[in-house]
Design a protein around this motif. Structure first.
Motif, short mmCIF file in Angstrom:
data_model
loop_
_atom_site.label_atom_id
_atom_site.label_comp_id
_atom_site.label_asym_id
_atom_site.label_seq_id
_atom_site.Cartn_x
_atom_site.Cartn_y
_atom_site.Cartn_z
N LEU A 22 2.64 -17.52 -2.72
CA LEU A 22 3.79 -17.26 -3.16
C LEU A 22 4.69 -16.98 -1.81
CD1 LEU A 22 2.79 -13.70 -5.07
CD2 LEU A 22 3.13 -16.15 -5.88
N ASN A 23 6.13 -16.99 -1.99
CA ASN A 23 7.33 -16.91 -1.25
C ASN A 23 7.02 -15.53 -0.58
OD1 ASN A 23 8.63 -19.37 -1.63
ND2 ASN A 23 9.36 -18.57 -3.63
N PHE A 24 7.30 -15.30 0.93
CA PHE A 24 7.21 -14.37 1.51
C PHE A 24 8.26 -13.91 2.08
CE2 PHE A 24 5.21 -12.12 5.42
CZ PHE A 24 4.60 -11.02 4.86
N ILE A 25 8.61 -12.68 2.30
CA ILE A 25 9.87 -12.11 2.69
C ILE A 25 9.48 -10.93 3.61
CG2 ILE A 25 11.97 -11.11 2.55
CD1 ILE A 25 12.24 -12.53 -0.58
N SER A 26 9.55 -10.96 4.75
CA SER A 26 9.01 -10.00 5.72
C SER A 26 10.22 -9.24 6.20
CB SER A 26 8.21 -10.70 6.82
OG SER A 26 7.58 -9.43 7.72
N ILE A 27 10.19 -8.03 6.31
CA ILE A 27 11.32 -7.15 6.83
C ILE A 27 10.77 -5.97 7.62
CG2 ILE A 27 13.16 -5.57 6.11
CD1 ILE A 27 13.54 -8.09 4.96
N LYS A 28 11.12 -5.88 8.75
CA LYS A 28 10.85 -4.69 9.74
C LYS A 28 11.89 -3.54 9.36
CE LYS A 28 7.91 -6.28 13.05
NZ LYS A 28 6.72 -5.71 13.42
N GLY A 29 11.24 -2.24 9.07
CA GLY A 29 11.95 -1.11 8.67
C GLY A 29 13.11 -1.06 9.43
N PRO A 30 13.18 -0.83 10.82
CA PRO A 30 14.02 -0.42 11.51
C PRO A 30 15.51 -1.43 11.56
CG PRO A 30 12.15 -0.15 12.78
CD PRO A 30 11.87 -0.87 11.41
#
Length: 225
Positions: A22-30
């Motif tokens: 699957l396509n993967f979108i990674s986000i760091k909370g801060p």
């Protein structure tokens, strides 16, 4: 996913995306917080819009505790960001083929509204590695470094109880550096180098803190019910 730092929660999420294709979108909370009013909420909406357009997709929120602080904590921006997340996860616009995965070291700081069924409802503890896992980590590390015959795998496994996976990798790197500091032309890393490395790399997760994660798990599951 929650658990002590350095236990491969982020790596597990990336492996999930790779295995599923699957396509993967990674986000760091801060990184979502902005000093401008409305920017943080807009970023949340844009992330979910991007995921829907790229569906099937996985949105991975790393350090979720920085993003979904319990409401009423006095942080107005965090409250608005959490409200935007809740709206996107089960609001007017339904998600289609979008999976939300998150990781945190501090599950106690996350607002419980985010942890109910239909939102983030699968809570998985990623604990410190057990003896067999530590043995496998050392085995993988030893493929990349020449070790002397006096290295005892079982002794290293016994001495690294309460070490995270990242800390075990750090022990191996430190041992290699010890060997190079001793002799730039050394051909092997010896047992004494590992002993020195274990003295400098100290486990950050105490036995009491490990028990706290287990207790958090029971509390969170009770709350979700």
């Amino acid at each position: 996913m929650y658990g002590p730092p350095g236990c491969s929660k982020t790596l597990t999420a990336k492996a999930l995306a790779t295995e599923s294709g699957l396509n993967f979108i990674s986000i760091k909370g801060p990184e979502l917080f902005s000093k401008y009013v409305g920017d943080s909420e807009r970023s949340i909406r844009q992330i979910f819009a991007k995921a829907r357009s790229a569906a099937p997709a996985i949105i991975f929120f790393d350090e979720l505790d920085a993003l979904a602080i319990e409401r009423g904590s006095g942080n107005a921006v965090a409250d608005r960001v959490l409200a935007a997340m809740l709206t996107e996860m089960d609001g007017v616009e339904q998600r289609h083929d979008v999976i939300v995965v998150a990781a945190t070291n501090r599950p106690d700081m996350i607002d419980k509204a985010l942890l109910r069924p239909g939102r983030i409802d699968k809570i998985i503890l990623v604990p410190l590695p057990d003896a067999e896992t530590r043995r496998e980590i050392f085995r993988i590390q030893f493929r990349k470094m020449p070790i002397a015959d006096d290295i005892s795998m079982e002794a290293l496994v016994a001495k690294t109880e309460r070490y995270s996976g990242a800390e075990i990798c750090s022990v191996c790197r430190e041992a290699a550096l010890e060997a190079l500091d001793e002799n730039l032309e050394c051909s092997h890393v010896t047992w004494q180098h590992f002993i020195s490395a274990l003295e400098s790399v100290i486990p950050q997760t105490s036995e009491e803190k490990a028990k706290m994660y287990d207790e958090y798990g029971r509390t969170l599951r009770t709350t979700i019910r």
